[in-house]
Design an enzyme around this catalytic site. Structure first.
Site, PDB file in Angstrom:
ATOM      1  N   ARG A 107      -4.445  -1.741  47.631  1.00 48.67           N
ATOM      2  CA  ARG A 107      -5.890  -1.931  47.665  1.00 48.67           C
ATOM      3  C   ARG A 107      -6.240  -3.008  46.640  1.00 48.67           C
ATOM      4  O   ARG A 107      -5.557  -3.148  45.620  1.00 48.67           O
ATOM      5  CB  ARG A 107      -6.614  -0.629  47.326  1.00 48.67           C
ATOM      6  CG  ARG A 107      -6.303   0.541  48.262  1.00 48.67           C
ATOM      7  CD  ARG A 107      -7.024   1.798  47.815  1.00 48.67           C
ATOM      8  NE  ARG A 107      -6.772   2.926  48.704  1.00 48.67           N
ATOM      9  CZ  ARG A 107      -5.809   3.832  48.522  1.00 48.67           C
ATOM     10  NH1 ARG A 107      -5.016   3.738  47.452  1.00 48.67           N
ATOM     11  NH2 ARG A 107      -5.642   4.820  49.369  1.00 48.67           N
TER      12      ARG A 107
ATOM     13  N   LYS B 180      -7.351   5.862  44.222  1.00 46.56           N
ATOM     14  CA  LYS B 180      -8.478   6.393  44.981  1.00 46.56           C
ATOM     15  C   LYS B 180      -8.529   7.917  44.990  1.00 46.56           C
ATOM     16  O   LYS B 180      -9.594   8.510  44.904  1.00 46.56           O
ATOM     17  CB  LYS B 180      -8.416   5.858  46.417  1.00 46.56           C
ATOM     18  CG  LYS B 180      -9.587   6.261  47.286  1.00 46.56           C
ATOM     19  CD  LYS B 180      -9.490   5.584  48.638  1.00 46.56           C
ATOM     20  CE  LYS B 180     -10.666   5.960  49.526  1.00 46.56           C
ATOM     21  NZ  LYS B 180     -10.594   5.304  50.853  1.00 46.56           N
TER      22      LYS B 180
ATOM     23  N   HIS C 168      -9.484  -6.496  52.744  1.00 46.69           N
ATOM     24  CA  HIS C 168      -8.778  -5.240  53.000  1.00 46.69           C
ATOM     25  C   HIS C 168      -7.838  -5.367  54.194  1.00 46.69           C
ATOM     26  O   HIS C 168      -6.916  -4.557  54.358  1.00 46.69           O
ATOM     27  CB  HIS C 168      -9.799  -4.123  53.247  1.00 46.69           C
ATOM     28  CG  HIS C 168      -9.243  -2.744  53.061  1.00 46.69           C
ATOM     29  ND1 HIS C 168      -8.788  -2.269  51.847  1.00 46.69           N
ATOM     30  CD2 HIS C 168      -9.050  -1.726  53.944  1.00 46.69           C
ATOM     31  CE1 HIS C 168      -8.360  -1.034  51.975  1.00 46.69           C
ATOM     32  NE2 HIS C 168      -8.506  -0.681  53.248  1.00 46.69           N
TER      33      HIS C 168
ATOM     34  N   ARG D  29      -4.134  -5.449  53.571  1.00 43.69           N
ATOM     35  CA  ARG D  29      -3.514  -4.119  53.490  1.00 43.69           C
ATOM     36  C   ARG D  29      -3.207  -3.594  54.895  1.00 43.69           C
ATOM     37  O   ARG D  29      -2.123  -3.074  55.151  1.00 43.69           O
ATOM     38  CB  ARG D  29      -4.455  -3.177  52.749  1.00 43.69           C
ATOM     39  CG  ARG D  29      -4.027  -1.719  52.675  1.00 43.69           C
ATOM     40  CD  ARG D  29      -4.991  -0.969  51.772  1.00 43.69           C
ATOM     41  NE  ARG D  29      -4.911   0.479  51.871  1.00 43.69           N
ATOM     42  CZ  ARG D  29      -4.055   1.248  51.192  1.00 43.69           C
ATOM     43  NH1 ARG D  29      -3.177   0.689  50.385  1.00 43.69           N
ATOM     44  NH2 ARG D  29      -4.076   2.562  51.320  1.00 43.69           N
TER      45      ARG D  29
ATOM     46  N   HIS E 108      -2.113   7.130  50.729  1.00 41.94           N
ATOM     47  CA  HIS E 108      -3.085   7.825  51.564  1.00 41.94           C
ATOM     48  C   HIS E 108      -3.138   9.303  51.186  1.00 41.94           C
ATOM     49  O   HIS E 108      -2.120   9.906  50.848  1.00 41.94           O
ATOM     50  CB  HIS E 108      -2.720   7.702  53.048  1.00 41.94           C
ATOM     51  CG  HIS E 108      -3.021   6.364  53.624  1.00 41.94           C
ATOM     52  ND1 HIS E 108      -2.341   5.832  54.696  1.00 41.94           N
ATOM     53  CD2 HIS E 108      -3.938   5.417  53.279  1.00 41.94           C
ATOM     54  CE1 HIS E 108      -2.816   4.639  54.991  1.00 41.94           C
ATOM     55  NE2 HIS E 108      -3.786   4.362  54.138  1.00 41.94           N
TER      56      HIS E 108
ATOM     57  N   TYR F 195      -3.276   3.479  62.006  1.00 39.09           N
ATOM     58  CA  TYR F 195      -2.779   2.116  62.164  1.00 39.09           C
ATOM     59  C   TYR F 195      -2.095   1.898  63.517  1.00 39.09           C
ATOM     60  O   TYR F 195      -1.861   0.767  63.919  1.00 39.09           O
ATOM     61  CB  TYR F 195      -1.815   1.764  61.028  1.00 39.09           C
ATOM     62  CG  TYR F 195      -2.521   1.551  59.710  1.00 39.09           C
ATOM     63  CD1 TYR F 195      -3.401   0.498  59.539  1.00 39.09           C
ATOM     64  CD2 TYR F 195      -2.325   2.418  58.653  1.00 39.09           C
ATOM     65  CE1 TYR F 195      -4.067   0.308  58.336  1.00 39.09           C
ATOM     66  CE2 TYR F 195      -2.992   2.241  57.445  1.00 39.09           C
ATOM     67  CZ  TYR F 195      -3.849   1.183  57.301  1.00 39.09           C
ATOM     68  OH  TYR F 195      -4.514   1.001  56.114  1.00 39.09           O
TER      69      TYR F 195
END
Length: 301
Positions: free
Chosen positions: A140, A163, A234, A237, A268, A277
């Site tokens: 990130r 995060k 982003h 990523r 994640h 994805y």
């Protein structure tokens, strides 16, 4: 009065592990907005008027939803506060489809970054190395900009309290490590220990990096302009994750193993964030569909 209440609310939430950076900015902004109207209590009309200043329906809904949580906290202490109604702004959640840069587009992005002014300064080196690192690690932007010099180890990059309040180790390819060392040689001593530094030798802000990224992709002709969908920083990523999945064979066990590894590598919190994805890898979605259909036919026979 509202400002003090905001501070009390933030202190309580942070004591339970929440960072509240965005909430701090927005809630203090609301407190100032209300104070300009001579209000010391949360009023529904003022709350909706404040939230309506956001540029999109989704952002308006998010603002009001965040304010509703604060208002419930405030009302528990004093019934004079009003809690705005839910769903004043009904934003339909549409998940963004990432823009995956092709190898040629990524090469052009880095070439443009290497030519940023002023010539001979650390700036082109910083942006070229930063964009490269995002593309080959899937970090990130906040994680990359928070890196300190001591976070570079022989085993990889140490990503601290990200995060989801988790730290992780991100292994690096030998060529990536060589690129980082080349940048560090150019960087030399700076005023703080952030890995990526500005012309003034300080750590960089995400907003400034995003501005440079957008300026470059618009100059490349792959972004239509402000307010319109196009490449985001982003997406570097996203591109990393898609390339990892595209390298998997069609064997389901291989895909599952790589999915779990990718979830951990990218930090994640839930596996469904990683499985998403697959939507950006059409050929893999087709394989999944074919296997599901074959499985269904097999179970019926």
């Amino acid at each position: 009065m509202l400002t003090r209440l905001v501070d009390s609310y933030l202190e309580l939430r942070r004591s339970t592990g929440f960072r509240m950076k965005v909430q701090e900015y927005l809630l203090h902004n609301f407190a100032s907005f209300a104070a300009e109207r001579g209000e010391t209590y949360i009023r529904t009309r003022t709350a909706v008027e404040w939230a309506a200043q956001a540029p999109s329906e989704g952002q308006r809904a998010n603002r009001l939803g965040m304010l509703r949580v604060f208002a419930r906290f405030a009302r528990a202490e004093d019934a004079g506060h009003e809690v705005p109604a839910d769903r004043v702004f009904s934003a339909r959640r549409v998940r963004y489809r990432p823009f995956i840069l092709s190898p040629d587009q990524l090469h052009e992005l880095l070439t443009c970054a290497s030519k940023l002014p002023p010539a001979g300064s650390i700036r082109p080196w910083t942006f070229t190395t930063l964009f490269s690192l995002l593309a080959v690690t899937g970090l990130r932007i906040s994680e990359a900009l928070n890196l300190r010099l001591h976070d570079i180890t022989e085993d990889g990059l140490v990503i601290r309290e990200t995060k989801f309040q988790k730290s992780r180790l991100v292994p690096l390819h030998s060529t990536t490590m060589v690129g980082l060392k080349r940048y560090l040689d150019r960087r030399g001593a700076a005023k703080d220990d952030h890995l990526f530094v500005s012309l003034r030798g300080h750590g960089m802000r995400p907003s400034g990096v995003v501005t440079v990224f957008l300026r470059i992709v618009r100059a490349m002709g792959i972004h239509p302009g402000p307010g319109k969908p196009g490449p985001r920083i982003h997406d570097l990523r996203h591109g990393f994750a898609v390339r990892v999945l595209e390298s998997c064979s069609g064997d389901r066990t291989v895909v599952d193993a790589n999915m779990l590894a990718l979830m951990t590598y990218m930090g994640h919190g839930q596996i469904d964030s990683t499985y998403w994805y697959l939507h950006a890898t059409p050929h893999m979605l087709a394989q999944v569909a074919e296997r599901s259909e074959a499985f269904g036919k097999g179970s019926q026979s």
